[in-house]
Design an enzyme around this catalytic site. Structure first.
Site, PDB file in Angstrom:
ATOM      1  CG  ASN A  44      -7.182  -7.236  -3.609  1.00 36.93           C
ATOM      2  OD1 ASN A  44      -6.138  -7.478  -4.231  1.00 36.93           O
ATOM      3  ND2 ASN A  44      -7.319  -6.156  -2.863  1.00 36.93           N
ATOM      4  CG  LEU A  75      -2.129  -0.996   1.086  1.00 39.85           C
ATOM      5  CD1 LEU A  75      -2.965  -0.968   2.375  1.00 39.85           C
ATOM      6  CD2 LEU A  75      -3.022  -0.715  -0.124  1.00 39.85           C
ATOM      7  N   GLY A 113     -10.226  -9.932 -12.146  1.00 33.60           N
ATOM      8  CA  GLY A 113      -9.386 -11.103 -11.944  1.00 33.60           C
ATOM      9  C   GLY A 113      -8.913 -11.700 -13.254  1.00 33.60           C
ATOM     10  CG  ASN A 151      -7.761  -2.632  -0.379  1.00 27.77           C
ATOM     11  OD1 ASN A 151      -8.016  -3.795  -0.065  1.00 27.77           O
ATOM     12  ND2 ASN A 151      -6.649  -2.285  -0.989  1.00 27.77           N
ATOM     13  CB  CYS A 167      -4.409  -4.836   0.955  1.00 26.53           C
ATOM     14  SG  CYS A 167      -2.613  -4.875   0.759  1.00 26.53           S
ATOM     15  N   GLY A 194      -6.644  -5.128 -14.687  1.00 26.11           N
ATOM     16  CA  GLY A 194      -5.515  -4.818 -13.813  1.00 26.11           C
ATOM     17  C   GLY A 194      -4.196  -5.246 -14.406  1.00 26.11           C
ATOM     18  CB  THR A 195      -2.323  -8.427 -13.965  1.00 22.72           C
ATOM     19  OG1 THR A 195      -2.628  -8.447 -12.569  1.00 22.72           O
ATOM     20  CG2 THR A 195      -0.939  -8.975 -14.195  1.00 22.72           C
TER      21      THR A 195
HETATM   22  C1  SIN Z   1      -0.498  -3.705  -2.088  1.00 17.36           C
HETATM   23  O1  SIN Z   1      -0.303  -2.484  -2.100  1.00 17.36           O
HETATM   24  O2  SIN Z   1       0.192  -4.463  -1.391  1.00 17.36           O
HETATM   25  C2  SIN Z   1      -1.594  -4.323  -2.892  1.00 17.36           C
HETATM   26  C3  SIN Z   1      -2.909  -3.752  -2.550  1.00 17.36           C
HETATM   27  C4  SIN Z   1      -4.015  -4.744  -2.536  1.00 17.36           C
HETATM   28  O3  SIN Z   1      -3.870  -5.902  -2.958  1.00 17.36           O
HETATM   29  O4  SIN Z   1      -5.102  -4.377  -2.087  1.00 17.36           O
END
Ligand code: SIN
Length: 319
Positions: free
Chosen positions: A197, A75, A248, A131, A134, A270-271
């Site tokens: 997530n 984070l 995902g 969130n 995480c 995302g990825t």
């Molecule tokens: C991270 O900053 O470690 C990832 C954030 C997340 O997966 O919510």
């Protein structure tokens, strides 16, 4: 007319298309502005932002896997005030629909961040995504996301100060019962849930005989998790009344179409952006072309129209 075909509603929001950027994979949009017009997206969900700046975890933070990516970022972010003063104006200028992924160590932190965002002029920020998922921090994150009662309490407190902001909750696939957590978010007043997530994973340095990450585990994303995420989205959409945002391992328009068919009203990319910064634009164009080639005039006709034999519900639901 073709543009209208992709319009969706999500709570009180009206999005020009169902494709968003997933938090943590697009920062605050700075790097991507050179690649494409941020206003062409359904929305951008910016990096998990906390009250105070955070330095994040020591390197290494990323490990590529056979079909995905493990991260242990922790984070890292410049804090909400920096975001409001120095990042948000440029996003607004770019015409982006902005949702802020909010993280914190305590419930109060989530509440305070939301309060500050809710006090901005309407139209600058559309919503917050809480969130609670995480996997890479000591406190906060997953600490709130595995127990339905915790998610209910947090959501209710945030909704109470959110004013015009939409409140989404981003769920963890690491929770023992993701359906129960989704229902708790709904009961707490969330206008949508986003899932999933990352999955907690492990990478090993053989020579050192150690885990690669300082915090041992990391979060797995990318194509490796797509079937798992799709299954969870399917299960959750059947059990909650609020919209579900599917996340995902989406790389292509076909991947996105699968999530939408399973009932997700929107998706997040995302990825995939690490491989192709324009992945989201290609997904939007691909969905449009795919539907139009099949004579489907509105995406609403496609969403949730999966044909299944009988009811295949989550085994723990209603147990
Ligand atoms: C991270 O900053 O470690 C990832 C954030 C997340 O997966 O919510």
């Amino acid at each position: 007319e073709r543009r209208d075909a992709l319009e969706i509603s999500l709570g009180r929001m009206r999005l020009k298309n169902p494709v968003m950027l997933a938090s943590g994979t697009c920062g605050y949009g700075r790097e991507l502005r050179d690649w494409f017009d941020l206003s062409s997206l359904g929305a951008i969900v910016v990096k998990g932002t906390t009250l105070a700046p955070r330095a994040g975890n020591p390197p290494p933070r990323l490990v590529e896997t056979a079909a995905g990516l493990l991260n242990s970022v922790g984070l890292q972010n410049p804090g909400i005030q920096h975001f409001i003063e120095l990042e948000l104006p440029e996003l607004v200028e770019a015409g982006a629909t902005v949702v802020v992924n909010v993280a914190g160590d305590t419930e109060e932190e989530y509440v305070e961040i939301t309060r500050r965002l809710a006090s901005l002029p309407a139209g600058t920020v559309a919503g917050v995504e809480l969130n609670v998922s995480c996997p890479n921090v000591e406190k906060g994150g997953l600490q709130f996301g595995t127990q339905p009662q915790d998610v209910f309490d947090l959501t209710r407190r945030v909704v109470a100060v959110a004013a015009h902001l939409e409140v989404w909750v981003k769920l963890s696939p690491n929770a023992p019962d993701i359906v129960a957590v989704a229902r708790a978010a709904e009961a707490g007043g969330a206008s949508a849930v986003s899932l999933v997530n990352t999955f907690r994973g492990l990478a090993i340095d053989l020579d050192a005989r150690r885990p690669v990450f300082a915090r041992t585990f990391g979060g797995l994303s990318g194509p490796a998790i797509k079937p798992l995420a799709l299954r969870m989205v399917w299960e959750v959409t059947r059990r909650v009344g609020i919209p579900v945002i599917g996340v995902g391992g989406i790389l292509t328009a076909e991947d996105a179409l699968e999530f939408l068919l399973c009932g997700a009203r929107a998706v997040q990319i995302g990825t995939a952006q690490f491989r192709d910064p324009e992945a989201s634009v290609r997904v939007i164009e691909g969905i449009e072309a795919w539907l139009s080639a099949r004579g489907i005039r509105k995406i609403g006709e496609w969403i949730g129209s999966l044909r299944v034999k009988g009811e295949q519900l989550y085994p723990q639901a209603d147990a």
